[in-house]
Structures are given as structure tokens and as C-alpha cells.
Design a protein around this motif. Structure first.
Motif, PDB file in Angstrom:
ATOM      1  N   VAL A  75       0.839  -1.204   0.000  1.00  0.00           N
ATOM      2  CA  VAL A  75       0.000   0.000   0.000  1.00  0.00           C
ATOM      3  C   VAL A  75       0.871   1.249   0.000  1.00  0.00           C
ATOM      4  CG1 VAL A  75      -1.699   1.314   1.329  1.00  0.00           C
ATOM      5  CG2 VAL A  75      -1.935  -1.166   1.114  1.00  0.00           C
ATOM      6  N   CYS A  76       1.933   1.244   0.805  1.00  0.00           N
ATOM      7  CA  CYS A  76       2.850   2.388   0.846  1.00  0.00           C
ATOM      8  C   CYS A  76       3.541   2.579  -0.505  1.00  0.00           C
ATOM      9  CB  CYS A  76       3.887   2.185   1.949  1.00  0.00           C
ATOM     10  SG  CYS A  76       3.206   2.181   3.614  1.00  0.00           S
ATOM     11  N   ALA A  77       3.924   1.486  -1.137  1.00  0.00           N
ATOM     12  CA  ALA A  77       4.525   1.583  -2.459  1.00  0.00           C
ATOM     13  C   ALA A  77       3.525   2.169  -3.460  1.00  0.00           C
ATOM     14  CB  ALA A  77       4.999   0.213  -2.932  1.00  0.00           C
ATOM     15  N   GLY A  78       2.272   1.734  -3.357  1.00  0.00           N
ATOM     16  CA  GLY A  78       1.244   2.277  -4.245  1.00  0.00           C
ATOM     17  C   GLY A  78       1.008   3.759  -4.009  1.00  0.00           C
ATOM     18  N   ALA A  79       1.063   4.199  -2.739  1.00  0.00           N
ATOM     19  CA  ALA A  79       0.877   5.614  -2.438  1.00  0.00           C
ATOM     20  C   ALA A  79       2.009   6.455  -3.021  1.00  0.00           C
ATOM     21  CB  ALA A  79       0.795   5.813  -0.923  1.00  0.00           C
ATOM     22  N   THR A  80       3.226   5.935  -2.969  1.00  0.00           N
ATOM     23  CA  THR A  80       4.361   6.645  -3.553  1.00  0.00           C
ATOM     24  C   THR A  80       4.193   6.785  -5.061  1.00  0.00           C
ATOM     25  OG1 THR A  80       5.820   5.756  -1.825  1.00  0.00           O
ATOM     26  CG2 THR A  80       6.869   6.646  -3.801  1.00  0.00           C
ATOM     27  N   VAL A  81       3.779   5.710  -5.710  1.00  0.00           N
ATOM     28  CA  VAL A  81       3.564   5.746  -7.163  1.00  0.00           C
ATOM     29  C   VAL A  81       2.422   6.691  -7.514  1.00  0.00           C
ATOM     30  CG1 VAL A  81       2.844   4.355  -9.132  1.00  0.00           C
ATOM     31  CG2 VAL A  81       4.511   3.445  -7.519  1.00  0.00           C
ATOM     32  N   LEU A  82       1.371   6.697  -6.708  1.00  0.00           N
ATOM     33  CA  LEU A  82       0.235   7.591  -6.964  1.00  0.00           C
ATOM     34  C   LEU A  82       0.663   9.049  -6.880  1.00  0.00           C
ATOM     35  CD1 LEU A  82      -2.782   8.050  -7.427  1.00  0.00           C
ATOM     36  CD2 LEU A  82      -3.115   7.864  -4.940  1.00  0.00           C
ATOM     37  N   TYR A  83       1.530   9.365  -5.912  1.00  0.00           N
ATOM     38  CA  TYR A  83       2.018  10.743  -5.803  1.00  0.00           C
ATOM     39  C   TYR A  83       2.798  11.144  -7.050  1.00  0.00           C
ATOM     40  CZ  TYR A  83       4.648  14.794  -4.243  1.00  0.00           C
ATOM     41  OH  TYR A  83       5.194  16.045  -4.144  1.00  0.00           O
ATOM     42  N   LEU A  84       3.642  10.252  -7.539  1.00  0.00           N
ATOM     43  CA  LEU A  84       4.399  10.552  -8.751  1.00  0.00           C
ATOM     44  C   LEU A  84       3.470  10.786  -9.938  1.00  0.00           C
ATOM     45  CD1 LEU A  84       7.355   7.995  -8.460  1.00  0.00           C
ATOM     46  CD2 LEU A  84       7.357  10.423  -7.876  1.00  0.00           C
ATOM     47  N   ALA A  85       2.395  10.014 -10.005  1.00  0.00           N
ATOM     48  CA  ALA A  85       1.439  10.193 -11.098  1.00  0.00           C
ATOM     49  C   ALA A  85       0.714  11.530 -10.979  1.00  0.00           C
ATOM     50  CB  ALA A  85       0.437   9.039 -11.104  1.00  0.00           C
ATOM     51  N   LEU A  86       0.392  11.947  -9.749  1.00  0.00           N
ATOM     52  CA  LEU A  86      -0.350  13.189  -9.553  1.00  0.00           C
ATOM     53  C   LEU A  86       0.475  14.422  -9.919  1.00  0.00           C
ATOM     54  CD1 LEU A  86      -2.228  12.454  -6.203  1.00  0.00           C
ATOM     55  CD2 LEU A  86      -3.184  12.550  -8.513  1.00  0.00           C
ATOM     56  N   ILE A  87       1.789  14.366  -9.732  1.00  0.00           N
ATOM     57  CA  ILE A  87       2.611  15.529 -10.057  1.00  0.00           C
ATOM     58  C   ILE A  87       3.013  15.540 -11.530  1.00  0.00           C
ATOM     59  CG2 ILE A  87       3.511  15.658  -7.713  1.00  0.00           C
ATOM     60  CD1 ILE A  87       6.116  14.471  -8.729  1.00  0.00           C
ATOM     61  N   GLY A  88       2.567  14.544 -12.301  1.00  0.00           N
ATOM     62  CA  GLY A  88       2.817  14.533 -13.730  1.00  0.00           C
ATOM     63  C   GLY A  88       4.141  13.935 -14.135  1.00  0.00           C
ATOM     64  N   ALA A  89       4.655  12.978 -13.375  1.00  0.00           N
ATOM     65  CA  ALA A  89       5.915  12.324 -13.745  1.00  0.00           C
ATOM     66  C   ALA A  89       5.719  11.470 -14.985  1.00  0.00           C
ATOM     67  CB  ALA A  89       6.426  11.469 -12.584  1.00  0.00           C
ATOM     68  N   GLY A  90       6.816  11.176 -15.680  1.00  0.00           N
ATOM     69  CA  GLY A  90       6.746  10.349 -16.879  1.00  0.00           C
ATOM     70  C   GLY A  90       6.301   8.937 -16.550  1.00  0.00           C
ATOM     71  N   ARG A  91       5.567   8.344 -17.482  1.00  0.00           N
ATOM     72  CA  ARG A  91       5.007   7.021 -17.212  1.00  0.00           C
ATOM     73  C   ARG A  91       6.077   5.947 -17.075  1.00  0.00           C
ATOM     74  NH1 ARG A  91      -0.164   7.132 -21.417  1.00  0.00           N
ATOM     75  NH2 ARG A  91      -1.238   8.905 -20.426  1.00  0.00           N
ATOM     76  N   ALA A  92       7.141   6.062 -17.826  1.00  0.00           N
ATOM     77  CA  ALA A  92       8.206   5.067 -17.712  1.00  0.00           C
ATOM     78  C   ALA A  92       8.851   5.128 -16.330  1.00  0.00           C
ATOM     79  CB  ALA A  92       9.269   5.296 -18.796  1.00  0.00           C
ATOM     80  N   LEU A  93       9.089   6.331 -15.829  1.00  0.00           N
ATOM     81  CA  LEU A  93       9.698   6.476 -14.508  1.00  0.00           C
ATOM     82  C   LEU A  93       8.729   6.050 -13.409  1.00  0.00           C
ATOM     83  CD1 LEU A  93      11.561   9.861 -15.061  1.00  0.00           C
ATOM     84  CD2 LEU A  93      12.503   7.546 -15.080  1.00  0.00           C
TER      85      LEU A  93
END
Length: 228
Positions: A75-93
């Protein structure tokens, strides 16, 4: 009626730029990346890794199954990934960070058990009752496993630390066990401090932090995103 088409040389650069932004992030800065974004990326990666590992250690220490098994870490790993998605990080990263986060979450339960045994475990000698070795065992795992008993009572574990090709039934080996019975016993070998189990997570943790830093830095956008 004549149909007007865009010239390929004017369309292709736009599409390539859009794909590059989508996959790797816009990275709209010149020269060195802004220190604010570097700090944000470090904080994101360190907090994510700390939540993954720390939550699993707490679950092993206090016998919380959902945390000790690594479910909370996922769940913590998913929350970290969700934050990266919300700030507009590249999909590959984002994908790289997701894979590293899951790997760390899967490695954390064994390391957490080692931390608990290192902090409150007791060491005692047990007798080897059988040794499993041969091509079917050592070739698959690179290890030799021993079944042991304590005072004639067989322990429901197979240990490999302290068990090698020279070990024979009737020999004594040392195991460390949890007095509270929350962690299965394991053989004694290598570093007995809490740093030993966590050292095995250093590589994955460092890679996750680096991926988060790169993802946050490349999410830098100066011009507003085009609609659609």
C-alpha cells in the motif's frame, strides 16, 4: 474538393515531443535541475522507503499480520507511485518506481523478521536431526538445509545458516528464536545486529530513491500543459 493535410515534417516533431513528455516527463528546465525538485524527489523516495520498511518492521515487532506480511508495504509503495502520477511524472519512470517499490515490499518481511530477532532474540543450541543436501536442494537454492529439534521436540523450521556440507545428524547448531513466539527461529550466521538484515535492502532502497528523484525532477513543467 481538395483536402489539406499537415506536412509530416511539422507533425512528427510535435508527436515526438508529446511522446517524450508522456514517457519520460517534460523536464522543462535548462542546465542543472532545480534544487527544490531534487529535495522533493529525495523526500518522496526516502519517505516511501521508510514507510515500506518501517511499517513492516513494526508489524513484525507487534505481531500485526497485515503489516508483517508486507501487505501494508505494498500500500505504501502504491501511495508513492500515486504521488508521482499526480505531479505529472513520466510514465516510464512511474513504472520503474512501481517495480522497485514492489520489490522492496516483497523483500521487507524477511528483513523485518531479522531485525526483530536481532533485537530481542535468544540464541540456543539445538540438535540436527536430518540434513537435506544434493542436486535437488543445493542446485536450486545454493544452500544446505537442516531439520533440528530442541530437547527431542522437532522444530517446524528448516535452517540453512550454520548448516553446511560438513553438518551431520546429531551435531549441534545455534539458532536464534523470538521469546514471544512471533517470529520463526532461524540459524545463527553473519551479522547478529539489526543492521545486517537491513543491509540487504540497501540496493533496492537506493534504486527506489533514485527513481523518485529522477521522476520528480523530470516532472518540472514551466508552460501550462496543452488540453487533451
Amino acid at each position: 474538393m481538395r483536402r489539406w493535410r499537415r506536412r509530416p515534417e511539422t507533425v512528427a516533431p510535435h508527436l515526438l515531443a508529446h511522446l517524450r513528455e508522456t514517457v519520460w516527463g517534460p523536464a522543462e528546465f535548462v542546465g542543472a535541475p532545480p534544487w527544490r525538485l531534487v529535495a522533493e524527489g529525495l523526500l518522496t523516495g526516502l519517505l516511501g522507503a521508510a514507510a515500506i520498511v518501517g511499517g513492516t518492521v513494526a508489524g513484525a515487532w507487534y505481531a500485526l499480520p497485515s503489516l508483517a506480511s508486507g501487505e501494508g508495504a505494498l500500500v505504501c509503495a502504491g501511495a508513492t507511485v500515486l504521488y508521482l502520477a499526480l505531479i505529472g511524472a513520466g510514465r516510464a519512470l512511474i513504472g520503474i518506481a512501481a517495480v522497485l517499490g514492489v520489490c522492496l515490499a516483497l523483500q521487507a518481511p524477511q528483513a523485518a523478521a531479522g531485525v526483530v530477532l536481532a533485537e530481542r532474540g535468544r540464541v540456543q543450541a539445538v540438535e540436527v536431526t536430518s540434513v537435506q543436501r544434493g542436486p535437488g536442494v543445493t542446485a536450486a537454492h545454493g544452500r544446505t538445509f537442516c531439520s533440528v529439534s530442541d530437547g527431542g521436540v522437532a522444530l517446524d523450521v528448516h535452517i540453512w545458516r550454520g548448516c553446511d556440507d560438513a553438518t551431520r545428524p546429531g551435531d549441534t547448531v545455534a539458532v536464534v528464536y523470538d521469546p514471544k513466539g512471533r517470529i520463526p527461529p532461524r540459524g545463527v550466521g553473519g551479522d547478529l545486529s539489526w543492521r545486517g538484515p537491513l543491509r540487504g535492502l540497501a540496493g533496492t532502497t537506493g534504486a527506489l530513491v533514485a527513481a523518485c528523484v529522477l521522476a520528480v525532477v523530470r516532472s518540472c513543467r514551466i508552460t501550462p500543459a496543452e488540453p487533451g
